[in-house]
Motif scaffolding. Structure first.
Motif, PDB file in Angstrom:
ATOM      1  N   ASN A   1      -8.877  52.597   6.503  1.00 58.36           N
ATOM      2  CA  ASN A   1      -8.140  51.357   6.688  1.00 58.36           C
ATOM      3  C   ASN A   1      -7.654  51.282   8.139  1.00 58.36           C
TER       4      ASN A   1
ATOM      5  N   ASN B   1      -3.122  43.868   2.739  1.00 60.83           N
ATOM      6  CA  ASN B   1      -4.143  44.890   2.473  1.00 60.83           C
ATOM      7  C   ASN B   1      -3.888  46.193   3.221  1.00 60.83           C
TER       8      ASN B   1
ATOM      9  N   THR C   1      -5.134  49.113   1.211  1.00 63.18           N
ATOM     10  CA  THR C   1      -6.472  49.020   0.637  1.00 63.18           C
ATOM     11  C   THR C   1      -7.435  49.923   1.405  1.00 63.18           C
ATOM     12  N   PRO C   2      -8.059  50.883   0.718  1.00 62.86           N
ATOM     13  CA  PRO C   2      -8.988  51.776   1.423  1.00 62.86           C
ATOM     14  C   PRO C   2     -10.148  51.006   2.055  1.00 62.86           C
ATOM     15  N   HIS C   3     -10.517  51.394   3.251  1.00 67.66           N
ATOM     16  CA  HIS C   3     -11.646  50.848   4.020  1.00 67.66           C
ATOM     17  C   HIS C   3     -11.475  49.384   4.430  1.00 67.66           C
ATOM     18  N   TYR C   4     -10.256  48.849   4.306  1.00 68.85           N
ATOM     19  CA  TYR C   4     -10.019  47.475   4.766  1.00 68.85           C
ATOM     20  C   TYR C   4      -9.945  47.472   6.290  1.00 68.85           C
ATOM     21  N   LYS C   5     -10.616  46.534   6.912  1.00 68.41           N
ATOM     22  CA  LYS C   5     -10.625  46.419   8.367  1.00 68.41           C
ATOM     23  C   LYS C   5      -9.724  45.259   8.781  1.00 68.41           C
TER      24      LYS C   5
ATOM     25  N   ASN D   1      -3.923  40.843   6.465  1.00 67.02           N
ATOM     26  CA  ASN D   1      -3.913  42.232   6.939  1.00 67.02           C
ATOM     27  C   ASN D   1      -2.730  42.996   6.356  1.00 67.02           C
TER      28      ASN D   1
END
Length: 128
Positions: free
Chosen positions: A89, A31, A34-38, A28
């Protein structure tokens, strides 16, 4: 003897789950941009209770050896963020760093408990 064995197995399962959680939290943090990382996490308390309620397999004969089911790596869940970001994100760096630090300290504590148990058993075996 069964109590000692159960205690050591429980500490081992706890170490395994905490190590898995550290990997997830580190991912986590890595990232965070990082775009759209959950953001993901495991519910340690829920996962360790699964292990606690799964006792030894019932045996039908005294010569059978009961076997404990090992702890699973944990059900990974998505974390809900407090402050939504524009790029989708869900990682909140401060929260992840805090969770990582707390989990690392608990990992070290569990490792110390396990080490102490093993050392006391070794002393008892050696007759010290």
């Amino acid at each position: 003897m069964q109590g000692i064995k159960q205690n050591i197995k429980m500490l081992g399962a706890s170490l395994s789950l905490r190590a898995k959680r550290n990997e997830i939290l580190a991912s986590n943090i890595a990232n965070a941009a990082t775009p759209h990382y959950k953001a993901r996490d495991i519910d340690f308390e829920k996962e360790i209770k699964k292990y606690q309620t799964t006792g030894p397999i019932k045996t039908t004969d005294v010569q059978h050896i009961p076997v404990m089911r090992p702890a699973s790596p944990g059900q990974v869940q998505f974390r809900k963020n407090i402050n939504p970001s524009l790029d989708g994100n869900t990682v909140e760096l401060a929260v992840e760093q805090l969770q990582f630090a707390e989990n690392s300290m608990k990992y070290q504590s569990t490792l110390s408990f396990l080490n102490g148990k093993i050392n006391s058993l070794m002393s008892a075996i050696k007759g010290e």
